[in-house]
Design a protein around this motif. Structure first.
Motif, PDB file in Angstrom:
ATOM      1  N   MET A 190      66.872  25.489  -3.942  1.00 22.06           N
ATOM      2  CA  MET A 190      66.892  24.655  -2.901  1.00 22.06           C
ATOM      3  C   MET A 190      65.625  23.863  -2.650  1.00 22.06           C
ATOM      4  N   ASP A 191      66.022  22.517  -2.313  1.00 21.79           N
ATOM      5  CA  ASP A 191      64.744  21.589  -2.280  1.00 21.79           C
ATOM      6  C   ASP A 191      63.952  21.746  -1.075  1.00 21.79           C
ATOM      7  N   TRP A 192      62.409  21.938  -1.255  1.00 20.25           N
ATOM      8  CA  TRP A 192      61.727  22.138  -0.160  1.00 20.25           C
ATOM      9  C   TRP A 192      61.376  21.066   0.692  1.00 20.25           C
ATOM     10  N   PHE A 193      61.713  19.960  -0.105  1.00 20.97           N
ATOM     11  CA  PHE A 193      61.122  18.602   0.497  1.00 20.97           C
ATOM     12  C   PHE A 193      62.139  18.142   1.741  1.00 20.97           C
ATOM     13  N   VAL A 194      63.522  18.384   1.596  1.00 12.14           N
ATOM     14  CA  VAL A 194      64.286  17.758   2.507  1.00 12.14           C
ATOM     15  C   VAL A 194      64.916  19.073   3.446  1.00 12.14           C
ATOM     16  N   ALA A 195      65.492  18.422   4.343  1.00 17.10           N
ATOM     17  CA  ALA A 195      66.275  19.304   5.321  1.00 17.10           C
ATOM     18  C   ALA A 195      67.729  18.648   5.803  1.00 17.10           C
ATOM     19  N   PRO A 196      68.598  19.093   4.846  1.00 16.28           N
ATOM     20  CA  PRO A 196      69.904  18.545   4.965  1.00 16.28           C
ATOM     21  C   PRO A 196      70.763  18.748   6.503  1.00 16.28           C
ATOM     22  N   GLU A 197      70.320  19.770   6.909  1.00 10.14           N
ATOM     23  CA  GLU A 197      70.984  20.305   7.953  1.00 10.14           C
ATOM     24  C   GLU A 197      70.579  19.694   9.211  1.00 10.14           C
ATOM     25  N   TYR A 198      69.471  18.631   9.160  1.00  9.87           N
ATOM     26  CA  TYR A 198      69.210  17.638  10.157  1.00  9.87           C
ATOM     27  C   TYR A 198      69.521  16.252  10.061  1.00  9.87           C
ATOM     28  N   ALA A 199      70.551  15.969   9.176  1.00 12.63           N
ATOM     29  CA  ALA A 199      71.279  14.891   9.139  1.00 12.63           C
ATOM     30  C   ALA A 199      71.652  14.202  10.259  1.00 12.63           C
ATOM     31  N   THR A 200      72.177  15.016  11.280  1.00 14.15           N
ATOM     32  CA  THR A 200      72.999  14.388  12.308  1.00 14.15           C
ATOM     33  C   THR A 200      71.864  14.213  13.084  1.00 14.15           C
ATOM     34  N   SER A 201      70.700  15.228  13.328  1.00 16.68           N
ATOM     35  CA  SER A 201      69.717  14.939  14.150  1.00 16.68           C
ATOM     36  C   SER A 201      69.057  13.552  13.775  1.00 16.68           C
ATOM     37  N   ARG A 202      68.842  13.148  12.560  1.00 17.78           N
ATOM     38  CA  ARG A 202      68.255  12.002  12.306  1.00 17.78           C
ATOM     39  C   ARG A 202      68.986  10.836  12.612  1.00 17.78           C
ATOM     40  N   LEU A 203      70.510  10.684  12.549  1.00 14.25           N
ATOM     41  CA  LEU A 203      71.400   9.871  13.072  1.00 14.25           C
ATOM     42  C   LEU A 203      71.046   9.378  14.618  1.00 14.25           C
ATOM     43  N   VAL A 204      71.190  10.636  15.351  1.00 15.05           N
ATOM     44  CA  VAL A 204      71.119  10.612  16.773  1.00 15.05           C
ATOM     45  C   VAL A 204      69.649  10.109  17.149  1.00 15.05           C
ATOM     46  N   PHE A 205      68.653  10.378  16.672  1.00 24.11           N
ATOM     47  CA  PHE A 205      67.170   9.921  16.875  1.00 24.11           C
ATOM     48  C   PHE A 205      67.111   8.646  16.509  1.00 24.11           C
ATOM     49  N   GLN A 206      67.667   8.096  15.050  1.00 18.71           N
ATOM     50  CA  GLN A 206      67.318   6.470  14.759  1.00 18.71           C
ATOM     51  C   GLN A 206      68.030   5.604  15.838  1.00 18.71           C
ATOM     52  N   ARG A 207      69.339   6.286  16.147  1.00 22.20           N
ATOM     53  CA  ARG A 207      70.191   5.221  17.072  1.00 22.20           C
ATOM     54  C   ARG A 207      69.519   5.084  18.446  1.00 22.20           C
ATOM     55  N   ALA A 208      69.164   6.296  18.908  1.00 16.41           N
ATOM     56  CA  ALA A 208      68.357   6.377  20.157  1.00 16.41           C
ATOM     57  C   ALA A 208      67.096   5.485  20.188  1.00 16.41           C
ATOM     58  N   LEU A 209      66.412   5.588  19.316  1.00 20.34           N
ATOM     59  CA  LEU A 209      64.900   4.789  18.974  1.00 20.34           C
ATOM     60  C   LEU A 209      65.392   3.481  19.132  1.00 20.34           C
ATOM     61  N   ALA A 210      66.366   2.861  18.155  1.00 14.12           N
ATOM     62  CA  ALA A 210      66.727   1.765  18.149  1.00 14.12           C
ATOM     63  C   ALA A 210      67.085   0.979  19.499  1.00 14.12           C
ATOM     64  N   GLY A 211      67.633   1.909  20.363  1.00 17.31           N
ATOM     65  CA  GLY A 211      68.001   1.418  21.613  1.00 17.31           C
ATOM     66  C   GLY A 211      66.711   1.140  22.502  1.00 17.31           C
ATOM     67  N   VAL A 212      65.580   2.074  22.275  1.00 19.67           N
ATOM     68  CA  VAL A 212      64.407   1.692  23.201  1.00 19.67           C
ATOM     69  C   VAL A 212      63.757   0.635  22.520  1.00 19.67           C
ATOM     70  N   TYR A 213      63.800   0.345  21.310  1.00 18.58           N
ATOM     71  CA  TYR A 213      63.058  -0.729  20.719  1.00 18.58           C
ATOM     72  C   TYR A 213      64.003  -2.028  21.193  1.00 18.58           C
ATOM     73  N   LEU A 214      65.204  -2.163  21.612  1.00 18.52           N
ATOM     74  CA  LEU A 214      65.986  -3.079  21.905  1.00 18.52           C
ATOM     75  C   LEU A 214      65.441  -3.522  23.452  1.00 18.52           C
ATOM     76  N   VAL A 215      65.391  -2.553  24.037  1.00 21.80           N
ATOM     77  CA  VAL A 215      64.819  -2.643  25.472  1.00 21.80           C
ATOM     78  C   VAL A 215      63.429  -3.303  25.643  1.00 21.80           C
ATOM     79  N   ALA A 216      62.652  -2.732  24.729  1.00 20.80           N
ATOM     80  CA  ALA A 216      61.262  -3.210  24.534  1.00 20.80           C
ATOM     81  C   ALA A 216      61.187  -4.678  24.124  1.00 20.80           C
TER      82      ALA A 216
END
Length: 473
Positions: free
Chosen positions: A1-27
């Motif tokens: 198992m690769d210590w560097f990555v956490a595949p189980e957080y792929a969906t978390s990353r996706l949700v985080f990035q889309r939400a952050l893009a929304g904040v950037y848009l408002v800013a």
């Protein structure tokens, strides 16, 4: 198992990035629509004047290299377009290195704006967006699973946001220790929202519960972000609920929303499609090297956080990579508002026909109910709250604001809800008066329909008119 990555957080990353893009848009949208009056060549605090006296190394920005109002507008609207693209998922359509570049560009653009934004951008959520936005560059896309070290750094930012805010409250104002600050906060906060009146009128015992719950969320819960799942998800979820409560109670720009975005990165969402490719070596080297730098830069924010002389919302490097945060270390007991008025009369007597300028967000007409603007940031309205606390806060720009109102400057008037003077007939005189505002009681609200009651305190600025060649006949 690769210590560097956490595949189980792929969906978390996706949700985080889309939400952050929304904040950037408002800013970026806030910058695009307000910069000309605030920072433009004829703005209240012009960028050209700032960059002439501040060197690049102290405030790195594209606008140190070149400035024009058109160039600033182009950068702000380009940030809007790129943020909208990231919100739509364009970063998933390019290689890993391309996705990182796509996230790097809005960070560079917004850094350029913040570093010349002066007092209009001197808020903690500006640095927080930059710190979180920089970490988003390292998250990559579906070509590689989310790096564990970046997920840890995101939780580290969230920890500092919450724990730092909790500490500054306990140190800054005795009412937080007595659980009485919320007896005043909803009435005296910078920009109340449509529900703030009702929050203020909650029973006082419930205000005690609110304050105690805030201390638990900010001083205890953050430690559980580093616990195994599902404890970390529970801690992050509690923070999200708390932030949404704050969203309902007032207008705090995107401070609450960017905190929610951070918390989403710690939530373990149900597993979805996972990246199968190994993280390339170059990606591992870049992530680990940058992470090491960020850990080293954390020293000064941590030292500040544990210090008895803790300060709020301070950036310790010109790139805003690691910062210290905090809010409402002290709470005002009384609300003051500056009301700006103009008259077309030849003599500015007290009995002259004075007409008030109405701002979009800050209280003015006692019968006008507050509106919801957050996460959009009304920068002039926020600074008018500080101006009411002390004229020193408004010293660098208030005189110019009055001058622009006397000129009926179109860009400045666009920041307001309403000007009482037609475009071709500016006022002859402008004055400012200081009032004390308080929320009406239930009985007063039923009888008058007004949510505010105000009392005149003193003159803030005497009647003023244009002088010299600019004066109207």
């Amino acid at each position: 198992m690769d210590w560097f990555v956490a595949p189980e957080y792929a969906t978390s990353r996706l949700v985080f990035q889309r939400a952050l893009a929304g904040v950037y848009l408002v800013a970026f949208l806030s910058a695009a629509l307000q910069f000309r009056a605030l920072l433009g060549r004829r703005g209240l605090l012009p960028v050209p004047r700032f960059v002439a006296r501040v060197p690049f190394r102290s405030a790195p920005s594209l606008f140190q290299l070149h400035y024009s109002d058109r160039f600033f507008a182009g950068c702000a609207w380009a940030g809007c377009a790129l943020s909208a693209g990231l919100l739509a998922g364009v970063d998933s359509l390019v290689p890993l290195w391309g996705a990182m570049l796509l996230w790097l560009v809005p960070w560079l653009l917004y850094l350029s704006i913040v570093n010349v934004g002066q007092t209009w951008y001197a808020f903690g959520w500006e640095s927080l967006l930059l710190e979180v936005g920089f970490l988003a560059v390292l998250l990559g896309n579906d070509e590689a699973a989310p790096p564990v070290v970046v997920l840890f750094l995101l939780r580290w930012v969230l920890f500092r946001v919450e724990f730092g805010a909790g500490l500054i409250k306990m140190r800054g104002d005795a009412c937080w220790r007595r659980l009485t600050c919320l007896d005043h906060h909803h009435e005296t906060q910078p920009m109340p929202g449509p529900l703030s009146w009702f929050f203020h009128r909650l029973p006082r015992p419930l205000h005690r519960v609110e304050a105690a719950a805030n201390h638990v969320t900010q001083l205890v819960v953050p430690f559980f972000l580093f616990a195994p799942q599902p404890v970390a998800t529970a801690a992050a979820s509690l923070m999200i609920v708390t932030q949404l409560w704050l969203v309902l109670s007032g207008n705090f720009s995107w401070l609450n929303w960017i905190t929610v975005v951070l918390a989403l990165s710690a939530v373990a969402f149900p597993a979805g499609p996972r990246p199968v490719a190994d993280a390339p070596v170059w990606y591992r080297v870049v992530v680990l090297a940058v992470a090491a730098v960020l850990v080293c830069l954390s020293y000064r924010p941590v030292a500040n956080m544990v210090s008895r002389r803790q300060v709020m919302n301070r950036s310790f490097d010109p790139l805003h990579l690691v910062n210290t945060y905090g809010a409402f270390g002290s709470v005002s007991r009384v609300r003051y508002e500056v009301v700006i008025e103009g008259t077309a009369d030849d003599v500015p007597r007290e009995e002259a026909h004075w007409r008030a300028y109405e701002f979009r967000g800050k209280p003015g007409d006692p019968r006008r109910w507050p509106r919801q603007f957050a996460p959009y940031h009304l920068r002039l309205d926020w600074l008018m709250w500080f101006a009411a606390l002390s004229p020193a806060y408004a010293g660098p720009w208030f005189g110019t604001l009055v001058e622009r109102l006397l000129e009926n400057d179109r860009a400045t008037l666009a920041l307001l809800r309403r000007s009482p003077f037609p475009p071709n007939a500016p006022p002859r005189y402008v004055r400012a008066r200081l009032f004390r505002y308080r929320y009406t009681t239930w009985r007063e609200l039923r009888e008058t329909g007004a949510c505010w009651e105000r009392t005149y305190v003193r003159e803030y600025l005497p009647p003023t008119r244009l002088s010299g060649a600019a004066q109207r006949p």
